[in-house]
Design a protein around this motif. Structure first.
Motif, short mmCIF file in Angstrom:
data_model
loop_
_atom_site.label_atom_id
_atom_site.label_comp_id
_atom_site.label_asym_id
_atom_site.label_seq_id
_atom_site.Cartn_x
_atom_site.Cartn_y
_atom_site.Cartn_z
N GLU A 41 57.04 85.82 13.35
CA GLU A 41 57.68 86.31 14.57
C GLU A 41 58.11 87.77 14.45
N GLN A 42 58.03 88.32 13.23
CA GLN A 42 58.37 89.73 13.00
C GLN A 42 57.42 90.31 11.96
N LEU A 43 56.14 90.23 12.24
CA LEU A 43 55.13 90.70 11.29
C LEU A 43 55.21 92.20 11.09
N PRO A 44 55.07 92.66 9.86
CA PRO A 44 55.01 94.10 9.62
C PRO A 44 53.67 94.64 10.13
N ASP A 45 53.62 95.92 10.41
CA ASP A 45 52.34 96.52 10.83
C ASP A 45 51.79 97.42 9.73
N VAL A 62 53.23 76.69 15.18
CA VAL A 62 53.92 76.86 16.46
C VAL A 62 55.15 75.95 16.58
N SER A 63 55.16 74.85 15.89
CA SER A 63 56.30 73.93 15.97
C SER A 63 57.58 74.54 15.40
N TYR A 64 57.44 75.56 14.60
CA TYR A 64 58.60 76.18 13.94
C TYR A 64 59.05 77.47 14.62
N LEU A 65 58.34 77.91 15.62
CA LEU A 65 58.64 79.20 16.25
C LEU A 65 59.77 79.08 17.28
N ALA A 66 60.59 80.11 17.34
CA ALA A 66 61.65 80.16 18.34
C ALA A 66 61.07 80.54 19.71
N ASP A 67 60.05 81.41 19.73
CA ASP A 67 59.44 81.85 20.98
C ASP A 67 57.92 81.87 20.79
N ILE A 68 57.28 80.78 21.15
CA ILE A 68 55.84 80.63 20.94
C ILE A 68 55.06 81.68 21.71
N GLN A 69 55.37 81.83 23.00
CA GLN A 69 54.60 82.76 23.83
C GLN A 69 54.73 84.19 23.35
N LEU A 70 55.93 84.63 23.00
CA LEU A 70 56.12 86.00 22.51
C LEU A 70 55.34 86.22 21.21
N THR A 71 55.34 85.23 20.33
CA THR A 71 54.59 85.35 19.08
C THR A 71 53.10 85.49 19.38
N GLU A 73 51.75 86.69 22.12
CA GLU A 73 51.56 88.02 22.70
C GLU A 73 51.53 89.08 21.60
N ASN A 74 52.41 88.97 20.63
CA ASN A 74 52.48 89.95 19.54
C ASN A 74 51.26 89.91 18.63
N LEU A 75 50.55 88.81 18.61
CA LEU A 75 49.36 88.69 17.76
C LEU A 75 48.15 89.45 18.31
N HIS A 76 48.24 89.93 19.53
CA HIS A 76 47.12 90.68 20.11
C HIS A 76 46.73 91.87 19.23
N ARG A 77 47.69 92.48 18.58
CA ARG A 77 47.37 93.65 17.75
C ARG A 77 46.52 93.28 16.54
N LEU A 78 46.44 91.97 16.23
CA LEU A 78 45.62 91.51 15.11
C LEU A 78 44.26 91.00 15.56
N THR A 79 43.92 91.23 16.83
CA THR A 79 42.65 90.73 17.36
C THR A 79 41.82 91.85 17.96
N HIS A 80 40.54 91.56 18.13
CA HIS A 80 39.62 92.43 18.86
C HIS A 80 38.93 91.53 19.89
N PRO A 81 38.11 92.05 20.79
CA PRO A 81 37.54 91.22 21.86
C PRO A 81 36.77 89.99 21.38
N GLU A 82 36.20 90.02 20.19
CA GLU A 82 35.43 88.87 19.68
C GLU A 82 36.24 87.96 18.76
#
Length: 188
Positions: A41-45, A62-71, A73-82
């Motif tokens: 939920e607070q990954l370093p960059d 996901v069962s352990y997360l305080a805010d699933i949706q926010l987490t 959303e924040n993972l987008h920086r670790l993805t590309h279109p494929e």
């Protein structure tokens, strides 16, 4: 423990866990992979989490997360279109069985840390709200222990229409949603 990442036989793999004990164990077992002790939920960059990945697996997370949706959303920086996001969750129907497994030391204890029991349909909705396109939902296993000859037969049944609802695990596979194209006319 790093077993899942190692089983994937990836050329380059990065595992993240909040537990320093789990990371230490994974490093000693699988030194050819990279390990980061961090709260998802607070990954370093910082390296190695400063670039996109082809696959991001959220196994029993996901069962352990305080805010699933926010987490998500924040993972987008670790993805590309494929990229593909794989979210694997325990089926809430198994909660009593898992508690008994903990009592008899057949399963690692959750230490009452689990905050959410969410269905795969809720995961699909949260993925959509977070900007992903769910592609597929897969059932997991019905029999989590290897009983020679019996386990493969029973787990084959996990794809049957009624049985897939009661499997131990469910997996939702998604990708980043394509940016929407505006249909508004250009101003003159």
């Amino acid at each position: 423990t790093g077993d899942l990442l190692n089983e994937l036989k990836v050329r380059e793999g990065v595992g993240v866990d909040i537990s320093p004990v789990s990371i230490q164990h994974a490093r000693s077992q699988y030194p050819h992979l990279q390990w980061v002790q961090a709260d998802v939920e607070q990954l370093p960059d910082t390296p190695p989490l400063d670039r996109p990945f082809d696959i991001v697996i959220m196994a029993d997370l996901v069962s352990y997360l305080a805010d699933i949706q926010l987490t998500l959303e924040n993972l987008h920086r670790l993805t590309h279109p494929e990229s593909r996001i794989i979210v694997a969750t325990w089926n809430w129907i198994w909660q009593p069985v898992l508690k008994v497994g903990e009592l008899f030391h057949l399963k690692s204890p959750d230490l009452d840390m689990r905050q959410n029991w969410v269905s795969d349909s809720i995961i699909r909705t949260m993925l959509k709200l977070a900007g992903y396109e769910p592609l597929q939902t897969l059932p997991g296993v019905l029999l989590p222990y290897n009983v020679k000859g019996l386990t493969p037969l029973i787990n084959t049944l996990s794809y049957a229409p009624i049985m897939e609802r009661v499997t131990l695990l469910r997996m939702v596979i998604a990708r980043p949603a394509a940016p929407s194209v505006s249909c508004e006319p250009e101003s003159v």
